[in-house]
Design an enzyme around this catalytic site. Structure first.
Site, mmCIF file in Angstrom:
data_model
loop_
_atom_site.group_PDB
_atom_site.id
_atom_site.type_symbol
_atom_site.label_atom_id
_atom_site.label_comp_id
_atom_site.label_asym_id
_atom_site.label_seq_id
_atom_site.Cartn_x
_atom_site.Cartn_y
_atom_site.Cartn_z
ATOM 1 C CB ALA A 71 -0.881 -0.016 1.243
ATOM 2 N N GLY A 116 0.619 -5.023 0.685
ATOM 3 C CA GLY A 116 -0.566 -4.976 -0.177
ATOM 4 C C GLY A 116 -0.317 -5.581 -1.554
ATOM 5 C CD GLU A 119 -2.598 -7.471 2.419
ATOM 6 O OE1 GLU A 119 -2.179 -6.329 2.142
ATOM 7 O OE2 GLU A 119 -3.262 -7.712 3.439
ATOM 8 C CD GLU A 139 1.549 -5.889 5.454
ATOM 9 O OE1 GLU A 139 2.349 -6.826 5.701
ATOM 10 O OE2 GLU A 139 0.787 -5.886 4.477
HETATM 11 N N1 CO8 Z 1 4.623 3.096 -0.633
HETATM 12 C C1 CO8 Z 1 5.028 4.275 -1.155
HETATM 13 N N2 CO8 Z 1 6.204 4.422 -1.807
HETATM 14 C C2 CO8 Z 1 6.989 3.338 -1.926
HETATM 15 C C3 CO8 Z 1 6.624 2.077 -1.411
HETATM 16 C C4 CO8 Z 1 5.369 1.987 -0.735
HETATM 17 N N3 CO8 Z 1 4.905 0.814 -0.226
HETATM 18 N N4 CO8 Z 1 7.611 1.204 -1.663
HETATM 19 C C5 CO8 Z 1 8.561 1.885 -2.338
HETATM 20 N N5 CO8 Z 1 8.187 3.167 -2.499
HETATM 21 C C6 CO8 Z 1 8.935 4.244 -3.163
HETATM 22 C C7 CO8 Z 1 10.140 4.678 -2.348
HETATM 23 O O1 CO8 Z 1 9.753 5.580 -1.324
HETATM 24 C C8 CO8 Z 1 11.016 5.309 -3.395
HETATM 25 O O2 CO8 Z 1 10.538 6.602 -3.678
HETATM 26 P P1 CO8 Z 1 11.594 7.837 -3.895
HETATM 27 O O3 CO8 Z 1 12.359 7.421 -5.130
HETATM 28 O O4 CO8 Z 1 10.695 8.979 -4.115
HETATM 29 O O5 CO8 Z 1 12.432 7.879 -2.682
HETATM 30 C C9 CO8 Z 1 10.724 4.444 -4.638
HETATM 31 O O6 CO8 Z 1 9.491 3.784 -4.380
HETATM 32 C C10 CO8 Z 1 11.784 3.394 -4.873
HETATM 33 O O7 CO8 Z 1 11.921 2.628 -3.684
HETATM 34 P P2 CO8 Z 1 13.335 2.322 -2.997
HETATM 35 O O8 CO8 Z 1 14.309 3.412 -3.285
HETATM 36 O O9 CO8 Z 1 13.095 1.995 -1.564
HETATM 37 O O10 CO8 Z 1 13.767 1.013 -3.810
HETATM 38 P P3 CO8 Z 1 14.771 -0.120 -3.339
HETATM 39 O O11 CO8 Z 1 15.005 -0.971 -4.541
HETATM 40 O O12 CO8 Z 1 15.944 0.441 -2.608
HETATM 41 O O13 CO8 Z 1 13.945 -0.990 -2.260
HETATM 42 C C11 CO8 Z 1 11.999 -2.151 -1.439
HETATM 43 C C12 CO8 Z 1 12.845 -1.748 -2.668
HETATM 44 C C13 CO8 Z 1 12.786 -3.153 -0.594
HETATM 45 C C14 CO8 Z 1 10.744 -2.829 -1.976
HETATM 46 C C15 CO8 Z 1 11.639 -0.914 -0.610
HETATM 47 O O14 CO8 Z 1 11.126 0.099 -1.468
HETATM 48 C C16 CO8 Z 1 10.626 -1.146 0.475
HETATM 49 O O15 CO8 Z 1 10.956 -1.725 1.500
HETATM 50 N N6 CO8 Z 1 9.351 -0.696 0.255
HETATM 51 C C17 CO8 Z 1 8.301 -0.770 1.240
HETATM 52 C C18 CO8 Z 1 7.774 -2.186 1.337
HETATM 53 C C19 CO8 Z 1 6.698 -2.248 2.389
HETATM 54 O O16 CO8 Z 1 6.926 -2.041 3.559
HETATM 55 N N7 CO8 Z 1 5.472 -2.590 1.959
HETATM 56 C C20 CO8 Z 1 4.352 -2.715 2.825
HETATM 57 C C21 CO8 Z 1 3.599 -1.431 2.878
HETATM 58 S S1 CO8 Z 1 2.290 -1.475 4.069
HETATM 59 C C22 CO8 Z 1 1.084 -2.355 3.337
HETATM 60 O O17 CO8 Z 1 1.191 -2.780 2.221
HETATM 61 C C23 CO8 Z 1 -0.140 -2.586 4.149
HETATM 62 C C24 CO8 Z 1 -1.251 -3.169 3.292
HETATM 63 C C25 CO8 Z 1 -2.561 -3.025 3.943
HETATM 64 C C26 CO8 Z 1 -2.960 -1.575 4.041
HETATM 65 C C27 CO8 Z 1 -4.285 -1.446 4.589
HETATM 66 C C28 CO8 Z 1 -4.831 -0.057 4.486
HETATM 67 C C29 CO8 Z 1 -4.763 0.767 5.694
#
Ligand code: CO8
Length: 261
Positions: A71, A116, A119, A139
């Site tokens: 998400a 997400g 999911e 999460e």
């Molecule tokens: N949301 C928003 N932006 C994101 C997300 C995300 N989930 N994941 C990556 N991005 C963005 C980064 O902020 C970055 O943006 P910017 O270039 O502007 O800084 C861009 O995408 C590229 O990401 P990275 O530089 O981090 O790329 P890497 O290759 O270094 O890393 C990863 C890749 C390992 C995937 C890393 O981006 C990461 O850990 N992302 C987050 C993963 C995460 O925690 N996902 C779970 C999110 S919570 C969720 O999904 C809950 C679902 C249920 C929600 C229910 C509703 C309330």
């Protein structure tokens, strides 16, 4: 095609060939993170596809190195409790609509499928992963639980022990481990992913179209019902194909010719 429905897509890229609609989640600058706009577009698309008798199979993939990295954390970070709940319900509703779509949905998991994103893949009917794909429910790293039914679909797919191990540690796993756990059905080389999934989609699209839809419905409805209720529904829908598509399929077999659906 610009899209099979009136909505002007900003995130989804939708194309269509031979009864197969391919949908690309395309916001690679944010690793295809799922935001409100994504859910609005996907909801509208699913509504439209549900009424399309000519669409036999849907393929879903992501652009770039992610299927979806979760998400959208940037959108969620300032939400209060009520907004968080509403955002969860929004995603759950759209993912439920994917499960309820009459046509099968095949996930071509090209890269990160986290939170997400995992999911989203789990709401599809079949998952094929690139060997570069990574799966996880991270999460807990953010002080959150899954919100798009990950706590419900993951244990149903891989059992409660394996699901809890992923959900509690937030660990990321490689495609091979996802295959071993039964989270995905097949792993391909990255460059072969779309060819393999499109071939699977074409194969399904060549089968009895009513039978294909009913098979999906029986499994999806049956998984939510008790065994006896599921068997009752199976007999009813099995019977509904006699004097219909099944008559042509069986006649064609006996006449040693391809069926004309
Ligand atoms: N949301 C928003 N932006 C994101 C997300 C995300 N989930 N994941 C990556 N991005 C963005 C980064 O902020 C970055 O943006 P910017 O270039 O502007 O800084 C861009 O995408 C590229 O990401 P990275 O530089 O981090 O790329 P890497 O290759 O270094 O890393 C990863 C890749 C390992 C995937 C890393 O981006 C990461 O850990 N992302 C987050 C993963 C995460 O925690 N996902 C779970 C999110 S919570 C969720 O999904 C809950 C679902 C249920 C929600 C229910 C509703 C309330």
């Amino acid at each position: 095609m610009t899209g099979p429905c009136a909505m002007n897509y900003e995130i989804l890229k939708v194309s269509e060939a031979d009864g197969v609609v391919t949908v690309v989640n395309s916001r690679p600058q944010a690793l295809n993170a799922l935001n409100s706009r994504f859910f609005a577009e996907m909801g509208a698309l699913l509504k439209d596809l549900a009424g399309r008798g000519d669409v036999k199979v849907v393929v879903l993939t992501g652009e770039g190195k992610a299927f979806a990295a979760g998400a959208d954390i940037a959108e969620m970070k300032d939400m209060d409790s009520a907004q968080g709940k509403a955002f969860s319900q929004l995603g759950q509703g759209v993912f439920q609509a994917m499960e309820d779509l009459p046509q099968p949905v095949l996930a071509a998991v090209n890269g990160f499928a986290l939170g997400g994103g995992c999911e989203l893949a789990m709401a599809c009917d079949v998952r094929v992963a690139s060997s570069a794909a990574k799966f996880g429910q991270p999460e807990v790293n953010l002080g959150l639980t899954p919100g798009y039914a990950g706590t419900q679909r993951l244990p149903r797919l891989i059992g409660p022990g394996a699901a809890l191990s992923l959900l509690l540690t937030g660990d990321m796993i490689a495609a091979d481990e996802a295959l071993r756990l039964g989270l995905v059905q097949k792993v391909t080389a990255p460059e072969a992913l779309m060819t393999e999934v499109q071939a699977m989609a074409k194969k399904i699209a060549s089968k009895g179209p009513k039978a294909v839809r009913l098979v999906k419905r029986l499994v999806r409805q049956g998984m939510r019902a008790d065994f006896k209720t599921g068997c009752g529904l199976e007999s009813e829908l099995f019977g509904s194909l006699f004097g219909d598509e099944g008559a042509e399929g069986m006649k064609a077999f006996l006449e040693k010719r391809p069926a004309k659906w």
